[in-house]
Write an enzyme that holds these catalytic residues in place. Structure first.
Site, PDB file in Angstrom:
ATOM      1  N   ARG A 231      43.405 -54.649 -52.041  1.00  0.00           N
ATOM      2  CA  ARG A 231      44.347 -54.359 -53.334  1.00  0.00           C
ATOM      3  C   ARG A 231      44.045 -55.243 -54.561  1.00  0.00           C
ATOM      4  NH1 ARG A 231      48.037 -50.321 -54.866  1.00  0.00           N
ATOM      5  NH2 ARG A 231      49.538 -51.165 -56.079  1.00  0.00           N
TER       6      ARG A 231
ATOM      7  N   LYS B  14      46.474 -67.458 -51.485  1.00  0.00           N
ATOM      8  CA  LYS B  14      45.881 -66.025 -51.465  1.00  0.00           C
ATOM      9  C   LYS B  14      46.234 -65.302 -52.882  1.00  0.00           C
ATOM     10  CE  LYS B  14      46.513 -62.171 -49.052  1.00  0.00           C
ATOM     11  NZ  LYS B  14      46.789 -61.101 -49.975  1.00  0.00           N
ATOM     12  N   ASN B  15      47.672 -65.261 -52.828  1.00  0.00           N
ATOM     13  CA  ASN B  15      47.821 -64.228 -53.804  1.00  0.00           C
ATOM     14  C   ASN B  15      47.943 -64.976 -55.256  1.00  0.00           C
ATOM     15  OD1 ASN B  15      48.157 -62.229 -52.029  1.00  0.00           O
ATOM     16  ND2 ASN B  15      50.261 -62.154 -51.620  1.00  0.00           N
TER      17      ASN B  15
ATOM     18  N   ARG C 219      41.823 -62.004 -43.521  1.00  0.00           N
ATOM     19  CA  ARG C 219      42.269 -61.651 -45.191  1.00  0.00           C
ATOM     20  C   ARG C 219      43.181 -62.887 -45.783  1.00  0.00           C
ATOM     21  NH1 ARG C 219      44.550 -56.719 -46.104  1.00  0.00           N
ATOM     22  NH2 ARG C 219      44.350 -57.775 -48.010  1.00  0.00           N
TER      23      ARG C 219
ATOM     24  N   CYS D 288      45.959 -53.638 -47.485  1.00  0.00           N
ATOM     25  CA  CYS D 288      46.994 -53.023 -46.346  1.00  0.00           C
ATOM     26  C   CYS D 288      47.497 -51.667 -46.567  1.00  0.00           C
ATOM     27  CB  CYS D 288      48.048 -54.257 -46.036  1.00  0.00           C
ATOM     28  SG  CYS D 288      47.032 -55.689 -45.486  1.00  0.00           S
TER      29      CYS D 288
ATOM     30  N   ASP E 197      56.372 -59.998 -47.315  1.00  0.00           N
ATOM     31  CA  ASP E 197      55.372 -60.620 -46.425  1.00  0.00           C
ATOM     32  C   ASP E 197      55.511 -61.211 -45.176  1.00  0.00           C
ATOM     33  OD1 ASP E 197      53.442 -59.080 -48.084  1.00  0.00           O
ATOM     34  OD2 ASP E 197      52.968 -61.020 -49.375  1.00  0.00           O
TER      35      ASP E 197
ATOM     36  N   ARG F 280      51.075 -46.905 -52.295  1.00  0.00           N
ATOM     37  CA  ARG F 280      50.765 -48.238 -53.032  1.00  0.00           C
ATOM     38  C   ARG F 280      50.238 -47.623 -54.313  1.00  0.00           C
ATOM     39  NH1 ARG F 280      48.841 -53.455 -49.881  1.00  0.00           N
ATOM     40  NH2 ARG F 280      49.737 -54.409 -51.842  1.00  0.00           N
ATOM     41  N   PRO F 281      51.200 -46.943 -55.021  1.00  0.00           N
ATOM     42  CA  PRO F 281      50.490 -46.314 -56.594  1.00  0.00           C
ATOM     43  C   PRO F 281      50.061 -47.399 -57.621  1.00  0.00           C
ATOM     44  CG  PRO F 281      52.942 -46.239 -56.460  1.00  0.00           C
ATOM     45  CD  PRO F 281      52.550 -46.809 -54.950  1.00  0.00           C
ATOM     46  N   ILE F 282      49.528 -47.122 -58.699  1.00  0.00           N
ATOM     47  CA  ILE F 282      49.200 -48.068 -59.735  1.00  0.00           C
ATOM     48  C   ILE F 282      49.619 -47.879 -60.884  1.00  0.00           C
ATOM     49  CG2 ILE F 282      47.263 -49.483 -58.276  1.00  0.00           C
ATOM     50  CD1 ILE F 282      45.539 -47.572 -60.387  1.00  0.00           C
ATOM     51  N   ASP F 283      50.563 -46.901 -60.975  1.00  0.00           N
ATOM     52  CA  ASP F 283      51.128 -46.009 -62.091  1.00  0.00           C
ATOM     53  C   ASP F 283      51.646 -47.137 -63.061  1.00  0.00           C
ATOM     54  OD1 ASP F 283      53.084 -46.240 -60.185  1.00  0.00           O
ATOM     55  OD2 ASP F 283      54.624 -45.492 -61.198  1.00  0.00           O
ATOM     56  N   LEU F 284      52.199 -48.199 -62.778  1.00  0.00           N
ATOM     57  CA  LEU F 284      52.997 -49.058 -63.718  1.00  0.00           C
ATOM     58  C   LEU F 284      51.779 -49.997 -64.094  1.00  0.00           C
ATOM     59  CD1 LEU F 284      55.655 -50.453 -61.286  1.00  0.00           C
ATOM     60  CD2 LEU F 284      55.962 -48.733 -63.214  1.00  0.00           C
TER      61      LEU F 284
ATOM     62  N   ILE G 197      60.685 -53.082 -49.710  1.00  0.00           N
ATOM     63  CA  ILE G 197      59.513 -53.069 -50.496  1.00  0.00           C
ATOM     64  C   ILE G 197      58.547 -52.191 -50.274  1.00  0.00           C
ATOM     65  CG2 ILE G 197      57.866 -54.478 -51.928  1.00  0.00           C
ATOM     66  CD1 ILE G 197      60.614 -55.350 -52.418  1.00  0.00           C
TER      67      ILE G 197
HETATM   68  C1  EPZ Z   1      51.606 -58.338 -54.131  1.00  0.00           C
HETATM   69  O1  EPZ Z   1      51.234 -56.847 -53.798  1.00  0.00           O
HETATM   70  C2  EPZ Z   1      50.923 -58.867 -52.998  1.00  0.00           C
HETATM   71  N1  EPZ Z   1      49.530 -58.831 -53.163  1.00  0.00           N
HETATM   72  C3  EPZ Z   1      51.499 -58.258 -51.680  1.00  0.00           C
HETATM   73  O2  EPZ Z   1      50.745 -59.193 -50.814  1.00  0.00           O
HETATM   74  C4  EPZ Z   1      52.946 -58.455 -51.619  1.00  0.00           C
HETATM   75  O3  EPZ Z   1      53.424 -57.749 -50.257  1.00  0.00           O
HETATM   76  C5  EPZ Z   1      53.637 -57.574 -52.784  1.00  0.00           C
HETATM   77  O4  EPZ Z   1      53.063 -58.137 -53.900  1.00  0.00           O
HETATM   78  C6  EPZ Z   1      55.076 -57.585 -52.705  1.00  0.00           C
HETATM   79  O5  EPZ Z   1      55.400 -59.060 -52.746  1.00  0.00           O
HETATM   80  C7  EPZ Z   1      48.880 -59.745 -53.937  1.00  0.00           C
HETATM   81  O6  EPZ Z   1      49.598 -60.483 -54.630  1.00  0.00           O
HETATM   82  C8  EPZ Z   1      47.657 -59.629 -53.949  1.00  0.00           C
HETATM   83  P1  EPZ Z   1      53.685 -54.953 -55.943  1.00  0.00           P
HETATM   84  P2  EPZ Z   1      51.414 -55.691 -55.084  1.00  0.00           P
HETATM   85  O7  EPZ Z   1      53.208 -54.176 -56.915  1.00  0.00           O
HETATM   86  O8  EPZ Z   1      51.053 -56.463 -56.312  1.00  0.00           O
HETATM   87  C9  EPZ Z   1      55.482 -50.310 -56.090  1.00  0.00           C
HETATM   88  C10 EPZ Z   1      50.134 -59.860 -48.463  1.00  0.00           C
HETATM   89  O9  EPZ Z   1      50.193 -59.587 -47.309  1.00  0.00           O
HETATM   90  N2  EPZ Z   1      54.752 -49.992 -57.098  1.00  0.00           N
HETATM   91  O10 EPZ Z   1      54.720 -56.094 -56.313  1.00  0.00           O
HETATM   92  O11 EPZ Z   1      50.276 -54.691 -54.664  1.00  0.00           O
HETATM   93  C11 EPZ Z   1      54.942 -50.624 -54.718  1.00  0.00           C
HETATM   94  O12 EPZ Z   1      54.476 -49.421 -54.043  1.00  0.00           O
HETATM   95  C12 EPZ Z   1      50.262 -58.794 -49.656  1.00  0.00           C
HETATM   96  O13 EPZ Z   1      49.555 -60.940 -48.883  1.00  0.00           O
HETATM   97  C13 EPZ Z   1      54.947 -48.938 -58.029  1.00  0.00           C
HETATM   98  O14 EPZ Z   1      55.668 -48.143 -57.533  1.00  0.00           O
HETATM   99  O15 EPZ Z   1      52.686 -55.316 -54.696  1.00  0.00           O
HETATM  100  C14 EPZ Z   1      56.130 -51.345 -53.878  1.00  0.00           C
HETATM  101  O16 EPZ Z   1      56.937 -50.581 -53.669  1.00  0.00           O
HETATM  102  C15 EPZ Z   1      50.178 -57.242 -49.346  1.00  0.00           C
HETATM  103  N3  EPZ Z   1      53.885 -48.820 -58.772  1.00  0.00           N
HETATM  104  C16 EPZ Z   1      56.557 -52.470 -54.883  1.00  0.00           C
HETATM  105  O17 EPZ Z   1      56.252 -51.596 -56.312  1.00  0.00           O
HETATM  106  C17 EPZ Z   1      52.783 -49.556 -59.180  1.00  0.00           C
HETATM  107  O18 EPZ Z   1      52.052 -49.269 -60.141  1.00  0.00           O
HETATM  108  C18 EPZ Z   1      56.033 -53.896 -55.085  1.00  0.00           C
HETATM  109  O19 EPZ Z   1      54.618 -53.876 -55.174  1.00  0.00           O
HETATM  110  C19 EPZ Z   1      52.677 -50.836 -58.526  1.00  0.00           C
HETATM  111  C20 EPZ Z   1      53.706 -51.017 -57.490  1.00  0.00           C
END
Ligand code: EPZ
Length: 416
Positions: A92, A22-23, A397, A116, A305, A121-125, A327
């Site tokens: 997401r 999926k991812n 999902r 989820c 996960d 879950r910010p998107i600042d990065l 995480i």
């Molecule tokens: C991906 O989510 C996966 N989703 C998630 O899978 C998975 O849990 C996660 O990576 C961690 O491995 C997909 O690939 C579609 P991140 P993502 O950005 O990209 C912080 C599942 O069950 N962060 O790596 O959203 C964030 O809060 C799911 O299949 C910021 O601070 O995860 C977290 O603590 C759910 N600012 C950490 O980084 C940002 O702009 C990692 O999040 C982005 C993230």
């Protein structure tokens, strides 16, 4: 509301082919917007999140055909740059379309993504990566408007190795002028899969899996064909299911090194594991024993996960197993439901302490997120009697036809 009913108390027996990831498929579908012709993506899992991505692509004006596990996307008719709020809220991953739409059209209008409930879950990065490549971004009233007449290569430094932000940066950089370097990127296998796909579209990209990714942008070339990697979290979930129920399960069509940290954990629980080139077999004779603390970390560490399914597998292991979630802030949503089955779990902040109990019993429980829902199914397989998992849409999902897959392994399970 969908319900997955699972009868526990009998060992699993059988072989199962691991579905496509999926991812991986979701960012690759977004990347298909960058092609100059039709791309065919194979091994796509049949999941509700994939349906949402198809709806997004069609909304943007792409022609999308689905045949079995193959999805063909032709972006040449793309005539929009926006994603409606109702589609953004569905998952997401809708946010990874941002980099691709911007790269393709110089403009993107969307809103904050759903997904989820795992804590903030910010998107600042994501946004700062796109700004580094020259995008002007306006965030007002929940809307995000990105503009970039021309994207330019730059230095993207990620404070945390975010999977989604790495993907967005790679997508935008593949149509930017010059070279982009992404420092501290996510190293998950899904990033390497996206790199492979972008290469097929003519992008000069390297470094996935390492400390720096380099992307040299270029114009769109033709289409491409790509087979998505197997889903390492689904494979990990089946290993946990075998531990919970006992029995023998063979996983085929997988890449064992992608989930080695989980395989080691189930081995420590007491499973006998045989690793093949593209298969893993487990034989589980209960009782299981508690294992050393499990601490989640970015790849190649223990995946966040896979933590809820492993916790479910450890509920009846003799002794105490400690989980530390590093995480997401709110990854223990399933614990109160597991307690309804008789589990003994105490949560304090990011730590959960599981004291093994001799038996679990079936119960009526509610899934509140995807992997928490999977954990309830894993626990149900090891519980005496029937469990009803409400909110099973969360499970759909990420897991393709879980009722049929469970039946294949000899379990009594059905979806209503
Ligand atoms: C991906 O989510 C996966 N989703 C998630 O899978 C998975 O849990 C996660 O990576 C961690 O491995 C997909 O690939 C579609 P991140 P993502 O950005 O990209 C912080 C599942 O069950 N962060 O790596 O959203 C964030 O809060 C799911 O299949 C910021 O601070 O995860 C977290 O603590 C759910 N600012 C950490 O980084 C940002 O702009 C990692 O999040 C982005 C993230």
């Amino acid at each position: 509301m969908k319900i997955l009913s699972v009868e526990g108390g009998r060992p699993l027996e059988g072989s199962i082919r691991v579905q496509g990831s999926k991812n991986s498929v979701l960012p690759i579908m977004a990347a298909s917007l960058l092609a100059g012709g039709e791309t065919v993506i194979r091994n796509c899992p049949d999941l509700s999140d994939v349906d949402v991505s198809v709806r997004i692509l069609r909304h943007l004006g792409c022609a999308v055909r689905r045949e079995g596990g193959a999805i063909a996307v032709d972006p040449r008719g793309m005539d929009r740059s926006d994603i409606p709020d109702c589609l953004m809220r569905e998952m997401r991953s809708s946010v990874v379309f941002m980099g691709a739409i911007l790269a393709r059209t110089g403009f993107a209008r969307l809103s904050y993504p759903g997904g989820c409930e795992l804590g903030p879950r910010p998107i600042d990065l994501h946004l700062s990566a796109l700004r580094e490549l020259g995008a002007e971004i306006d965030e007002t009233g929940g809307r995000i408007i990105c503009r970039a007449a021309r994207l330019k290569g730059g230095m993207v430094r990620l404070a945390t190795p975010s999977v989604g932000a790495t993907e967005n940066a790679m997508l935008a950089a593949s149509r930017a002028e010059g070279e982009t370097l992404i420092f501290n990127p996510a190293r998950e296998p899904e990033i390497a899969d996206l790199q492979d796909f972008l290469r097929k579209l003519g992008t000069d990209v390297s470094g996935a899996g390492g400390p720096v990714i380099s992307v040299r942008g270029g114009g769109p070339t033709g289409g491409a064909e790509h087979t998505v990697i197997p889903d390492r979290i689904v494979a990990a979930t089946w290993l946990c299911a075998a531990c919970s129920a006992g029995g023998r399960v063979e996983l085929t069509g997988c890449i064992p090194e992608h989930f080695e940290s989980v395989t080691e954990a189930v081995e420590a629980l007491g499973a006998e594991v045989k690793r093949g080139a593209d298969s893993v077999s487990v034989r589980v004779k209960r009782p299981l024993r508690a294992i050393r603390p499990v601490s989640t970390a970015p790849y190649p560490g223990f995946p966040t996960d896979a933590q809820p399914p492993l916790m479910a597998a450890a509920l009846r292991a003799a002794g105490t197993t400690v989980f530390v979630e590093n995480i997401f802030e709110n990854r223990y949503g399933c614990v109160e439901e597991l307690k309804r089955m008789g589990a003994d779990v105490r949560v304090s902040g990011r730590t959960a302490i599981v004291c093994g109990v001799p038996s679990l019993h079936g119960a009526s429980v509610r899934a509140t997120d995807l992997r928490g829902g999977a954990a309830l199914a894993v626990a149900a397989l090891g519980a005496e009697g029937m469990s009803e998992i409400h909110g099973a849409a969360h499970i759909l999902r990420g897991y393709e036809r879980p009722d049929e897959a469970l039946k294949l392994l000899g379990a009594n399970a059905f979806l209503s």
